[in-house]
Design an enzyme around this catalytic site. Structure first.
Site, short mmCIF file in Angstrom:
data_model
loop_
_atom_site.label_atom_id
_atom_site.label_comp_id
_atom_site.label_asym_id
_atom_site.label_seq_id
_atom_site.Cartn_x
_atom_site.Cartn_y
_atom_site.Cartn_z
N HIS A 143 32.47 21.75 -58.15
CA HIS A 143 31.37 20.85 -57.79
C HIS A 143 31.60 19.45 -58.36
CE1 HIS A 143 27.01 20.10 -56.84
NE2 HIS A 143 27.19 19.19 -57.79
N GLU A 144 31.91 19.39 -59.64
CA GLU A 144 32.07 18.09 -60.29
C GLU A 144 33.37 17.40 -59.88
OE1 GLU A 144 29.63 16.70 -61.75
OE2 GLU A 144 28.45 18.52 -61.56
N HIS A 196 32.75 15.62 -56.62
CA HIS A 196 32.08 14.33 -56.82
C HIS A 196 33.07 13.25 -57.25
CE1 HIS A 196 28.02 15.53 -56.14
NE2 HIS A 196 27.92 16.32 -57.20
#
Length: 207
Positions: free
Chosen positions: A27-28, A31
């Site tokens: 997820h990170e 980003h």
């Protein structure tokens, strides 16, 4: 019998932790990678473009995820004013983590539908990746700072509105924590997560 149950518990715990770490890191990373692709190297400069889970973990968010089925990671730092196109960069960067989680959940269920029953650890791992992927995606779309949903909304707002929200983000953090730990969000979010997950299972498992 007791030994078999203990082995099942160990397998389940290992699968859960690996799936959780994968969900957080992917997820990170998404980003940071999309922000970098949009011209903002802030995440890279902060050492967040890494597979090492430690820089990404928010311990409060991790505990919340394990207890309430809602959680979050440490937000990747971005600077919207370094994007080549600020609004496009903010929108795509904000959605990157959510899309990665949903894609991971789809892939995990697809693989589970083809390899279920061969190895217990793999079965549990794919199951947890799907569960955490959907849960992370839905939770992070809530439009409350610092969650991704708020950044999606902010990408369409006038600059003075986004500045006002950004300057008061810590107060929204308190609101978010209060909603999580009082169970208010769980009453709203769990039915949505369950419906999405059930729909995905029906696609791949023929349920």
């Amino acid at each position: 019998m007791v030994r078999n149950l203990e082995n099942l518990d160990i397998i389940d715990t290992v699968a859960m932790m690996v799936a959780l770490l994968y969900t957080i890191v992917s997820h990170e990373l998404a980003h940071g990678a999309v922000a970098y692709a949009n011209g903002d190297p802030t995440a890279k400069e902060a050492g967040r473009l890494t597979l090492n889970p430690i820089p990404h973990i928010s311990w409060t968010g991790l505990v919340s995820l394990l207890i309430f089925r809602f959680g979050w990671a440490k937000p990747v730092p971005i600077n919207p004013y370094r994007f080549r196109k600020r609004r496009v960069g903010l929108l795509t960067t904000s959605l990157a983590g959510v899309m990665t989680n949903l894609i991971s959940a789809f892939i995990a269920l697809f693989l589970l539908s083809h390899f279920y029953g061969h190895y217990l650890l793999i079965d549990r791992l794919f199951t947890y990746i799907a569960i955490y992927g959907v849960s992370f995606a839905v939770f992070n779309l809530i439009p409350i700072p610092p969650l991704d949903g708020s950044k999606v909304v902010m990408s369409f707002l006038p600059d003075d509105w986004t500045n006002w929200i950004s300057q008061r983000e810590r107060y929204f953090n308190y609101l978010l924590l209060a909603l999580v730990f009082t169970g208010v969000l769980s009453k709203f979010m769990i039915p949505i997560i369950d419906r999405i997950f059930s729909f995905m299972i029906s696609l791949f498992m023929g349920v």
